[in-house]
Design a protein around this motif. Structure first.
Motif, PDB file in Angstrom:
ATOM      1  N   SER A 127       0.828  -1.141  -0.091  1.00 29.83           N
ATOM      2  CA  SER A 127      -0.099  -0.194  -0.143  1.00 29.83           C
ATOM      3  C   SER A 127       1.007   1.365  -0.133  1.00 29.83           C
ATOM      4  O   SER A 127       2.234   1.200   0.316  1.00 29.83           O
ATOM      5  CB  SER A 127      -0.826  -0.039   1.287  1.00 29.83           C
ATOM      6  OG  SER A 127      -0.690   1.009   2.274  1.00 29.83           O
ATOM      7  N   GLN A 128       0.362   2.497  -0.433  1.00 29.03           N
ATOM      8  CA  GLN A 128       1.074   3.692  -0.444  1.00 29.03           C
ATOM      9  C   GLN A 128       1.820   4.137   0.775  1.00 29.03           C
ATOM     10  O   GLN A 128       3.110   4.299   0.935  1.00 29.03           O
ATOM     11  CB  GLN A 128       0.406   4.695  -1.253  1.00 29.03           C
ATOM     12  CG  GLN A 128      -0.794   5.472  -0.023  1.00 29.03           C
ATOM     13  CD  GLN A 128      -1.117   6.538  -0.597  1.00 29.03           C
ATOM     14  OE1 GLN A 128      -0.432   7.257  -1.267  1.00 29.03           O
ATOM     15  NE2 GLN A 128      -2.355   7.008  -0.242  1.00 29.03           N
ATOM     16  N   GLY A 129       1.203   3.606   1.984  1.00 23.26           N
ATOM     17  CA  GLY A 129       1.834   3.897   3.275  1.00 23.26           C
ATOM     18  C   GLY A 129       3.070   3.164   3.618  1.00 23.26           C
ATOM     19  O   GLY A 129       3.893   3.735   4.296  1.00 23.26           O
ATOM     20  N   CYS A 130       3.338   1.878   3.096  1.00 24.12           N
ATOM     21  CA  CYS A 130       4.479   1.272   3.103  1.00 24.12           C
ATOM     22  C   CYS A 130       5.714   1.807   2.641  1.00 24.12           C
ATOM     23  O   CYS A 130       6.680   1.907   3.373  1.00 24.12           O
ATOM     24  CB  CYS A 130       4.520  -0.383   2.386  1.00 24.12           C
ATOM     25  SG  CYS A 130       3.004  -1.253   2.736  1.00 24.12           S
ATOM     26  N   SER A 158       5.652   5.267   1.895  1.00 20.68           N
ATOM     27  CA  SER A 158       5.618   6.455   2.333  1.00 20.68           C
ATOM     28  C   SER A 158       6.444   6.500   3.889  1.00 20.68           C
ATOM     29  O   SER A 158       7.153   7.459   4.156  1.00 20.68           O
ATOM     30  CB  SER A 158       4.236   7.153   2.561  1.00 20.68           C
ATOM     31  OG  SER A 158       4.040   8.388   3.280  1.00 20.68           O
ATOM     32  N   PHE A 159       6.259   5.648   4.697  1.00 24.73           N
ATOM     33  CA  PHE A 159       6.744   5.646   5.916  1.00 24.73           C
ATOM     34  C   PHE A 159       8.302   5.250   5.941  1.00 24.73           C
ATOM     35  O   PHE A 159       9.064   5.753   6.529  1.00 24.73           O
ATOM     36  CB  PHE A 159       6.226   4.377   7.091  1.00 24.73           C
ATOM     37  CG  PHE A 159       4.722   4.946   7.425  1.00 24.73           C
ATOM     38  CD1 PHE A 159       4.722   5.920   8.346  1.00 24.73           C
ATOM     39  CD2 PHE A 159       3.706   4.196   7.387  1.00 24.73           C
ATOM     40  CE1 PHE A 159       3.590   6.654   8.903  1.00 24.73           C
ATOM     41  CE2 PHE A 159       2.440   4.627   7.906  1.00 24.73           C
ATOM     42  CZ  PHE A 159       2.284   5.633   8.770  1.00 24.73           C
ATOM     43  N   ASP A 209      -4.602  -0.623  -3.384  1.00 22.41           N
ATOM     44  CA  ASP A 209      -5.769  -0.424  -2.514  1.00 22.41           C
ATOM     45  C   ASP A 209      -6.280  -1.628  -2.067  1.00 22.41           C
ATOM     46  O   ASP A 209      -5.907  -3.067  -2.536  1.00 22.41           O
ATOM     47  CB  ASP A 209      -6.648   0.522  -3.291  1.00 22.41           C
ATOM     48  CG  ASP A 209      -7.153   0.049  -4.726  1.00 22.41           C
ATOM     49  OD1 ASP A 209      -7.027  -1.323  -4.753  1.00 22.41           O
ATOM     50  OD2 ASP A 209      -7.562   0.750  -5.602  1.00 22.41           O
ATOM     51  N   GLY A 261       2.797  10.253  -0.801  1.00 23.76           N
ATOM     52  CA  GLY A 261       1.778  10.561   0.195  1.00 23.76           C
ATOM     53  C   GLY A 261       1.473   9.140   1.102  1.00 23.76           C
ATOM     54  O   GLY A 261       1.634   8.225   0.812  1.00 23.76           O
ATOM     55  N   GLY A 262       0.990   9.808   2.417  1.00 27.93           N
ATOM     56  CA  GLY A 262       0.817   8.412   3.245  1.00 27.93           C
ATOM     57  C   GLY A 262      -0.583   8.024   3.118  1.00 27.93           C
ATOM     58  O   GLY A 262      -1.432   8.330   2.147  1.00 27.93           O
ATOM     59  N   CYS A 263      -0.837   6.845   3.771  1.00 31.24           N
ATOM     60  CA  CYS A 263      -2.017   6.019   3.498  1.00 31.24           C
ATOM     61  C   CYS A 263      -3.067   6.388   4.694  1.00 31.24           C
ATOM     62  O   CYS A 263      -2.646   7.390   5.591  1.00 31.24           O
ATOM     63  CB  CYS A 263      -1.719   4.654   3.763  1.00 31.24           C
ATOM     64  SG  CYS A 263      -0.883   4.158   5.418  1.00 31.24           S
ATOM     65  N   PHE A 301      -4.076   4.854   7.384  1.00 34.77           N
ATOM     66  CA  PHE A 301      -3.718   4.561   8.524  1.00 34.77           C
ATOM     67  C   PHE A 301      -2.791   5.949   9.071  1.00 34.77           C
ATOM     68  O   PHE A 301      -3.076   6.540  10.263  1.00 34.77           O
ATOM     69  CB  PHE A 301      -2.791   3.433   8.670  1.00 34.77           C
ATOM     70  CG  PHE A 301      -1.892   3.130  10.063  1.00 34.77           C
ATOM     71  CD1 PHE A 301      -2.487   3.398  11.240  1.00 34.77           C
ATOM     72  CD2 PHE A 301      -0.674   3.424   9.607  1.00 34.77           C
ATOM     73  CE1 PHE A 301      -1.457   3.129  12.222  1.00 34.77           C
ATOM     74  CE2 PHE A 301       0.412   3.081  10.735  1.00 34.77           C
ATOM     75  CZ  PHE A 301      -0.160   3.192  11.901  1.00 34.77           C
ATOM     76  N   ASP A 302      -2.119   6.429   8.203  1.00 31.28           N
ATOM     77  CA  ASP A 302      -0.946   7.521   8.493  1.00 31.28           C
ATOM     78  C   ASP A 302      -1.974   8.497   9.055  1.00 31.28           C
ATOM     79  O   ASP A 302      -1.654   9.250   9.945  1.00 31.28           O
ATOM     80  CB  ASP A 302      -0.280   7.611   7.330  1.00 31.28           C
ATOM     81  CG  ASP A 302       0.845   8.679   7.645  1.00 31.28           C
ATOM     82  OD1 ASP A 302       1.051   9.280   8.618  1.00 31.28           O
ATOM     83  OD2 ASP A 302       1.608   9.050   6.559  1.00 31.28           O
ATOM     84  N   GLY A 327      -4.566   0.812   5.910  1.00 29.36           N
ATOM     85  CA  GLY A 327      -3.836   1.950   4.821  1.00 29.36           C
ATOM     86  C   GLY A 327      -4.707   1.766   3.652  1.00 29.36           C
ATOM     87  O   GLY A 327      -4.569   2.573   2.662  1.00 29.36           O
ATOM     88  N   GLY A 334      -7.251   3.873   1.482  1.00 30.04           N
ATOM     89  CA  GLY A 334      -7.157   5.459   0.907  1.00 30.04           C
ATOM     90  C   GLY A 334      -6.218   6.208   1.461  1.00 30.04           C
ATOM     91  O   GLY A 334      -5.246   5.778   1.918  1.00 30.04           O
ATOM     92  N   SER A 335      -6.200   7.417   1.185  1.00 26.30           N
ATOM     93  CA  SER A 335      -5.323   8.494   1.384  1.00 26.30           C
ATOM     94  C   SER A 335      -5.380   8.835   3.007  1.00 26.30           C
ATOM     95  O   SER A 335      -6.321   8.447   3.898  1.00 26.30           O
ATOM     96  CB  SER A 335      -5.544   9.778   0.493  1.00 26.30           C
ATOM     97  OG  SER A 335      -6.799  10.373   0.953  1.00 26.30           O
ATOM     98  N   LYS A 336      -4.387   9.664   3.371  1.00 29.55           N
ATOM     99  CA  LYS A 336      -4.409  10.155   4.580  1.00 29.55           C
ATOM    100  C   LYS A 336      -5.425  11.196   4.901  1.00 29.55           C
ATOM    101  O   LYS A 336      -5.910  10.910   6.080  1.00 29.55           O
ATOM    102  CB  LYS A 336      -2.964  11.329   4.515  1.00 29.55           C
ATOM    103  CG  LYS A 336      -2.187  11.173   5.614  1.00 29.55           C
ATOM    104  CD  LYS A 336      -0.680  11.752   5.122  1.00 29.55           C
ATOM    105  CE  LYS A 336       0.065  12.718   5.788  1.00 29.55           C
ATOM    106  NZ  LYS A 336       1.261  12.925   5.339  1.00 29.55           N
TER     107      LYS A 336
END
Lengths: 460, 471
Positions: free
Chosen positions: A41-44, A46-47, A68, B44-46, B48-49, B164, B167-169
């Motif tokens: 996921s994009q968070g992986c 991003s963090f 997603d 950009g963050g997810c 969860f972020d 996460g 979707g988006s932050k």
């Protein structure tokens, strides 16, 4: 022999580890013209990206397949394909390093198979070398990810040696994730001083060493080239640093016939003596005069510094190889490793850490154990800062991440000179925190037994 | 991921308080407002972020992340949301799920044990439990675990369902707001409320900005009950439904909370900003007006005007020495949402020229405000690719860039002054004093003698300089 203790907690408080996909990404960043791609996921991404930027203080190229919910449930190959195409078009990399994450591994995708189909079907990807490593977050830490990615690069890109030996002899250098750009520069200079060439993999000294290029670059700037990797089979020898680099070194040996030497650490007098002996043997040349001088400077630093190490109660928390390397220096200079915490349990080196026990745990274990053991110095990454503040102890920042100090990329911990500098760093911290004595410190009434068994150093 | 979460997300996308959403056709509204991400070109963050960002400034609780290591291990202790008291929020807590937990499906058990351990070690007023992708994928029911744990252990456990991959932050911010509405706000009845109590929504007290505002409110006899969430305490958030007025400072982040608190508890809200002198004054005016509208003595309005006059005069006097130095200096503003218009107006107040401003996260209302501020030819851009941004700065089209850490090195490598105005920054720029500090910081950055030294090539360098090693 240290006893290895495994925690039984369900709750990890103040994590010591950074993730394996992040370690893999850093290895990919050591390739030239490279973009690491995390399949998750994009968070992986991003963090991981944010943390890497905070550490290196550099722009870092890193992309995501942006899985997603629907892509995760239906399967990710289309996202992987789209990501490869998009980033090839936009960033024009010559190398893409893919690492899986916990998310796609949990779903159990056949990423290797999918990747083969994608590359075969897409002519746009022909000019790019694409390497994949499986590195789920739930398995291991930074050292593991770095190792897996390096092994994947070796497996995918080294070409069998054919014909005559290389015109000018060279060695392969496989630095671990704990080596800084300055460490790599130091070792390259050292090897070259014996008239040997060197191919470094991964070479973050080219890509993460803080230079200001004259033009914008979307990919890494500097690093090992694909051609250099291809020719690693023609090297005289492989020098690997850290137990976690055993696998890539073994692939070079077993598959391509390049013999190798693994140095668990290159901080300290003895390991560097062995390295110089090896280079003398490989090159057939004597050690350059300035190495004698450097060795002598280190000996002098050890003489001056040992007063400040001797008997110091030190607590160290790190990934296994780094824990081993640092504890050997501290222990070897007379310090007592009262607390040793390792992020993971896999390494055979853990048993050789000069401490009564090694706890596999997090920074809250570290904090509790260091407090209970009366540690005088905390040695760990920047995440240990809260513990240091609460315990009122000096904190030597090592490893990853170091986000609250500058110049990390240029700190040198290997070689005679790196060891010398490290000894001074530690001694200076001790000197800056020396307690002033007071009459009460010596207040035992002569002729009477003390109330407690041992005198404890004042901790100001 | 349960049906619940889908309904919840659909509900958020249907937010009547969101002007952008209201303007949409029925069909478009159903699609939701999260832009699909482009694999290989996403930043950009997810979610969860975003959820974590919105809730972490509740300083006295345990924030426990249920997932494999990276979600918390790579991200904890990374912002400068300040606390005037408890420090528990700065600790990172995670279940650090192993392969075994995933294969054996023992995630829920591990989570329950982790909650229990956290409570017994830290005795917090509540535990916030965050879902992440992996447990959501394998079907861990954190709602059920939280319900069970709350009952068994006697400490409220708040499920925050924003894995996460949903979707988006920004969506994560809103899902965090939903968690507060469902499980926290209204669950605690305060004793006697202080008179003139207000809440601020979407202010995270980064670098202590809330403390730049609080003295202004104190001077007016306005009691800041809960900041949701900045330097927040659990019980104050839980009793925030007894406040008289809500002010929403980060427009898109917690609009659902503001609107639903109005619906449920009749608390009026307005959107304002504490960035810039006139915005700060306007915010104080609106607070006073809404308070008077809900029963506060009308004298507050006059007192507010008097305070505004005095504070504005003082701020302008302190800014005066910098005005001449900064007038006409060109700024490239690259940030999202509410910050674009509030910062635009702030910079214009001191005579700086805005080369362009990004509106990629802004609402239509935000854009309208920018247009009003910058005249007809507002140089609004959605996003600037880094290559273009670099070229712009390298050409010298701007004297300084204001942005977040992500683009910091584009500016620095182009040898251009840069100022951090995002959440990672160390300096506080809110209110009248904050604006003076911002002006000071701008001046310090632009007039630093280092720039001329840096842009000078090495005099001995005739050979081609560092260029791209295209292999």
């Amino acid at each position: 022999m240290a006893e290895i203790m495994h925690g039984r907690k369900a709750l990890s408080s103040n994590p010591l580890k950074s993730s394996a996909p992040l370690g893999a990404s850093l290895a990919y960043l050591g390739m030239a013209g490279s973009v690491p791609l995390l399949h998750g996921s994009q968070g992986c991404t991003s963090f991981a990206l944010t943390l890497a930027v905070r550490h290196f203080k550099e722009a870092i190229p890193m992309q995501t397949t942006a899985m997603d919910e629907i892509a995760t449930i239906l399967g990710g190959p289309s996202n992987l394909e789209e990501a490869l195409l998009n980033l090839t078009k936009r960033m024009k990399p010559s190398f893409i390093g893919i690492a899986s994450t916990a998310l796609v591994e949990t779903r159990g995708e056949d990423i290797v198979g999918a990747l083969k189909l994608i590359v075969a079907a897409r002519p746009e990807l022909q000019g790019v070398k694409i390497v994949y490593a499986s590195a789920p977050d739930y398995d291991g830490a930074m050292e593991d990810g770095w190792s897996k990615a390096t092994a994947a690069i070796v497996e995918a890109l080294v070409e069998p040696a054919e014909g005559a030996a290389a015109a000018s002899p060279f060695v392969n250098l496989l630095p671990g994730v704990n080596q800084t750009p300055a460490d790599i520069e130091e070792l390259v200079e050292l090897i070259e001083s014996f008239g040997l060439g060197v191919v470094v993999l991964p070479d973050i000294s080219g890509s993460l060493d803080g230079v200001v290029p004259d033009a914008y670059t979307a990919t890494t700037f500097g690093g090992t080239t694909v051609q250099q990797v291809a020719g690693m089979s023609r090297a005289l020898h492989t020098i690997a640093i850290g137990e976690h680099m055993r696998r890539p070194a073994e692939i070079l040996r077993d598959r391509f016939g390049v013999a190798g030497t693994l140095f668990p650490t290159l901080t300290g007098l003895e390991p560097n003596d062995r390295l110089i002996s090896l280079l003398i043997a490989l090159s057939g040349r004597p050690a350059p005069a300035r190495l004698r001088r450097q060795r002598s400077q280190l000996v002098d630093a050890m003489l001056d510094g040992h007063f400040h190490f001797g008997g110091r109660r030190v607590a160290i928390a790190a990934d296994p190889d780094q824990l081993y390397g640092l504890s050997m220096v501290f222990g070897g200079m007379g310090a007592e490793i009262v607390t040793a915490v390792s992020s993971t349990s896999q390494s055979p080196l853990l048993a050789r850490v000069p401490a009564a026990q090694v706890v596999v745990g997090d920074l809250s274990d570290f904090e509790d154990l260091a407090a209970a053991a009366g540690a005088e110095l905390l040695v760990t990454n920047s995440h240990g800062r809260q513990a240091a503040e609460r315990l009122g102890l000096p904190h030597l920042r090592v490893g990853f991440p170091i986000f609250d100090r500058l110049g990390t990329a240029h700190r040198r911990l290997v070689g005679y000179r790196g060891t010398r500098d490290f000894i001074f760093d530690v001694a200076n911290i001790v000197l800056a925190n020396l307690p002033h004595h007071h009459p009460e410190d010596f207040a035992r009434i002569p002729g009477e037994e003390a109330h407690d068994g041992h005198a404890v150093a004042a901790t100001h | 991921m349960g049906q619940n979460l889908h309904t919840r997300i659909a509900d958020i996308f249907n937010e009547p308080g969101c002007d952008k959403n209201v303007a949409k056709e029925e069909k478009a509204r159903k699609k939701g407002c999260s832009k699909p991400l482009t694999p290989g070109a996403a930043a950009g963050g997810c979610a969860f972020d975003g959820a974590k960002i919105a809730l972490q400034p509740i300083t006295d609780v345990v924030h426990l992340v249920h997932g494999p290591l990276a979600c918390e291990g790579n991200g904890w202790d990374n912002r400068h949301a300040s606390s005037s008291g408890p420090m528990l929020y700065r600790s990172g807590f995670t279940t650090d799920m192993t392969e075994m937990d995933i294969v054996m499906g023992s995630g829920e058990k591990r989570l329950y044990r982790a909650i229990k351990e956290a409570i017994s070690k830290h005795n917090p007023p509540a535990v916030f439990v965050y879902a992440t992708c992996v447990p959501a994928l394998i079907g861990d029911d954190i709602d059920a675990v939280c319900r069970h744990a709350s009952e068994k252990l006697g400490t409220p456990c708040i499920p925050v369902n924003a894995p996460g991959f949903v979707g988006s932050k920004n969506l994560g911010n809103k899902l965090a707001g939903e968690a507060l509405l469902d499980h926290v706000i209204g669950t605690h009845e305060p004793g006697a409320m202080a008179p003139n109590s207000v809440n601020i929504l979407g202010e995270y007290n980064l670098s202590g900005e809330l403390w730049q505002i609080k003295p202004l409110l104190d001077a007016l006899g306005i009691n800041l009950h809960a900041s949701i969430t900045g330097d927040a305490r659990y019980h104050l958030v839980a009793s925030s439904h007894r406040a008289q007025v809500n002010m929403m400072v980060c427009s898109t982040a917690l609009i659902n909370v503001a609107r639903k608190m109005q619906e449920r508890y009749g608390i009026p809200y307005f959107e304002g900003s504490f960035y810039g002198i006139s915005d700060t004054s306007e915010a104080l005016r609106q607070l006073a007006t809404l308070l008077v509208g809900t029963g506060t003595d009308a004298g507050l309005i006059a007192r507010t005007e008097a305070l505004i006059a005095a504070e504005e005069a003082r701020a302008w006097a302190r800014i005066a020495p910098y005005r001449a130095r900064l007038r006409g200096k060109r700024v490239l503003l690259y940030t999202g949402g509410v910050k674009s218009w509030s910062v635009v107006s702030a910079l214009q107040e001191i005579g700086m020229e805005i080369v362009s401003t990004s509106v990629r996260k802004s609402t239509d209302n935000d854009k309208l405000k920018i247009k009003e501020l910058m005249g007809g030819d507002a140089h609004m851009v959605d996003s600037i690719p880094p290559r273009e941004m670099y070229a712009t700065l390298k050409r010298g089209d701007a004297d300084i860039m204001l942005s977040g850490g992500r683009t910091q090195f584009v500016a620095l490598k182009a040898r251009t002054p840069w100022l951090d105005i995002n959440q990672e920054r160390h300096n506080a720029y809110a209110g009248y004093d904050g604006m003076v500090d911002l002006v000071h910081a701008l001046d310090r950055a632009i007039s630093n003698p280092v720039w001329s030294d840096l842009r000078r090539p090495a005099p001995w360098d005739d050979a081609p300089s560092l260029s791209l090693a295209a292999e």
